[in-house]
Design a protein around this motif. Structure first.
Motif, mmCIF file in Angstrom:
data_model
loop_
_atom_site.group_PDB
_atom_site.id
_atom_site.type_symbol
_atom_site.label_atom_id
_atom_site.label_comp_id
_atom_site.label_asym_id
_atom_site.label_seq_id
_atom_site.Cartn_x
_atom_site.Cartn_y
_atom_site.Cartn_z
ATOM 1 N N ASN A 166 35.131 -4.087 123.188
ATOM 2 C CA ASN A 166 33.685 -4.233 122.982
ATOM 3 C C ASN A 166 32.865 -3.852 124.203
ATOM 4 O O ASN A 166 31.774 -4.384 124.427
ATOM 5 C CB ASN A 166 33.344 -5.666 122.550
ATOM 6 C CG ASN A 166 33.933 -6.004 121.197
ATOM 7 O OD1 ASN A 166 34.026 -5.144 120.323
ATOM 8 N ND2 ASN A 166 34.353 -7.237 121.033
ATOM 9 N N LYS A 167 33.387 -2.941 124.986
ATOM 10 C CA LYS A 167 32.670 -2.426 126.152
ATOM 11 C C LYS A 167 32.663 -0.904 126.095
ATOM 12 O O LYS A 167 33.620 -0.277 125.641
ATOM 13 C CB LYS A 167 33.316 -2.904 127.453
ATOM 14 C CG LYS A 167 33.236 -4.408 127.650
ATOM 15 C CD LYS A 167 33.800 -4.824 128.990
ATOM 16 C CE LYS A 167 33.792 -6.342 129.151
ATOM 17 N NZ LYS A 167 32.434 -6.899 129.118
ATOM 18 N N LEU A 168 31.562 -0.338 126.549
ATOM 19 C CA LEU A 168 31.453 1.102 126.686
ATOM 20 C C LEU A 168 31.787 1.447 128.139
ATOM 21 O O LEU A 168 31.098 0.994 129.056
ATOM 22 C CB LEU A 168 30.041 1.565 126.341
ATOM 23 C CG LEU A 168 29.738 3.054 126.535
ATOM 24 C CD1 LEU A 168 30.522 3.889 125.531
ATOM 25 C CD2 LEU A 168 28.248 3.325 126.386
ATOM 26 N N ILE A 169 32.848 2.222 128.343
ATOM 27 C CA ILE A 169 33.298 2.578 129.684
ATOM 28 C C ILE A 169 32.854 4.001 129.977
ATOM 29 O O ILE A 169 33.258 4.942 129.279
ATOM 30 C CB ILE A 169 34.833 2.474 129.828
ATOM 31 C CG1 ILE A 169 35.357 1.184 129.194
ATOM 32 C CG2 ILE A 169 35.226 2.604 131.287
ATOM 33 C CD1 ILE A 169 34.871 -0.082 129.829
ATOM 34 N N ILE A 170 32.028 4.179 130.994
ATOM 35 C CA ILE A 170 31.537 5.499 131.397
ATOM 36 C C ILE A 170 32.335 5.960 132.609
ATOM 37 O O ILE A 170 32.506 5.210 133.571
ATOM 38 C CB ILE A 170 30.034 5.446 131.707
ATOM 39 C CG1 ILE A 170 29.266 5.066 130.427
ATOM 40 C CG2 ILE A 170 29.538 6.784 132.250
ATOM 41 C CD1 ILE A 170 27.798 4.808 130.645
ATOM 42 N N ILE A 171 32.812 7.213 132.563
ATOM 43 C CA ILE A 171 33.705 7.731 133.591
ATOM 44 C C ILE A 171 33.000 8.797 134.428
ATOM 45 O O ILE A 171 32.394 9.732 133.884
ATOM 46 C CB ILE A 171 34.963 8.368 132.963
ATOM 47 C CG1 ILE A 171 35.654 7.373 132.014
ATOM 48 C CG2 ILE A 171 35.922 8.862 134.037
ATOM 49 C CD1 ILE A 171 36.689 8.018 131.126
ATOM 50 N N PHE A 172 33.093 8.653 135.744
ATOM 51 C CA PHE A 172 32.683 9.708 136.668
ATOM 52 C C PHE A 172 33.949 10.317 137.266
ATOM 53 O O PHE A 172 34.810 9.600 137.786
ATOM 54 C CB PHE A 172 31.799 9.147 137.785
ATOM 55 C CG PHE A 172 30.448 8.681 137.311
ATOM 56 C CD1 PHE A 172 29.393 9.569 137.188
ATOM 57 C CD2 PHE A 172 30.234 7.343 136.988
ATOM 58 C CE1 PHE A 172 28.151 9.142 136.746
ATOM 59 C CE2 PHE A 172 28.996 6.898 136.552
ATOM 60 C CZ PHE A 172 27.954 7.808 136.428
#
Length: 247
Positions: A166-172
């Protein structure tokens, strides 16, 4: 609620080459009674490796400069009509000073077998809001004192992301916003932090519908059009009833 039944199985496959210098664990999708979408998804998976000159479908290495390549994957989610797969790759090219790593994700709409991108998740007018939420998280990261140009950090339309717990993980990517010693940087946004900004025409709306989306602006969606049609129909019906009563 509709019962979502997408008969998807993820099979673990292995490809090794030249005494394990290339060692890839990759997913192969089996979609019962739907070979068209099955093939589309497996082609998307193959494209992850084709970018590095490796064809996992034909079990061939197309790029001579690859010294080492290791890859693994995780099914990050399969909820309702969307499937997420996370790939963790490490590669070394001949002549390079050192190896490099990357985290890549595939986010797939199981209705049509197509990939959706970061730009499809949120309504455009909230882009700055999402960036500010991400920057608040970046300020808490271990590399907070090492960013190249914090004020000008942006989110690309094709920004890598995945969903987990239930988390949105944004990747750099490594070197994208910070030195290589920081590696890939992952920023986690809780669902409840972003649910009011999602695109009601986007792929995640029905996933988030299990949460309170009553305050989400729908804009000019099909729902808006249907509501307008009902209002017009009701108004016409009332006018017709009044005319009949007058006669």
């Amino acid at each position: 609620k509709k019962d979502y039944t997408y008969k998807i199985n993820i099979l673990e496959q292995k490809f090794t080459f030249e005494n394990n210098k290339i060692n890839i664990m990759f997913p192969k999708v089996k979609y019962e009674n739907n070979t068209l979408i099955e093939n589309k998804i497996n082609n998307l998976i193959n494209n992850i490796y084709l970018r590095h000159g490796i064809d996992i479908k034909r079990k061939k290495v197309l790029e001579d400069s690859i010294g080492e390549f290791n890859s693994s994957f995780q099914q990050s989610y399969k909820i309702k009509n969307i499937l997420g797969i996370k790939f963790i790759n490490w590669m070394y090219y001949d002549g390079a000073a050192h190896g490099n790593d990357e985290i890549v994700s595939l986010n797939i709409n199981l209705n049509n077998g197509e990939e959706f991108e970061f730009k499809d998740i949120f309504r455009g007018k909230y882009k700055d809001t999402i960036i500010n939420l991400v920057k608040d998280k970046l300020k808490q990261h271990d590399c907070k004192d090492s960013y190249f140009d914090f004020d000008n950090i942006q989110l690309r339309d094709t920004q890598e992301f995945y969903i987990s717990d239930n988390k949105l993980i944004i990747i750099f990517f490594k070197y994208e916003i910070a030195p290589g010693c920081c590696g890939s940087i992952e920023i986690s946004l809780d669902l409840n932090e972003v649910v009011m900004y999602i695109n009601p025409n986007g792929p995640l709306y029905f996933l988030y519908a299990d949460y309170d989306t009553s305050h989400v602006e729908r804009g000019h969606t099909i729902l808006f059009a249907m509501d307008a049609y009902k209002k017009i129909s009701n108004k016409s019906l009332k006018e017709e009833q009044l005319k009949t009563a007058d006669n």
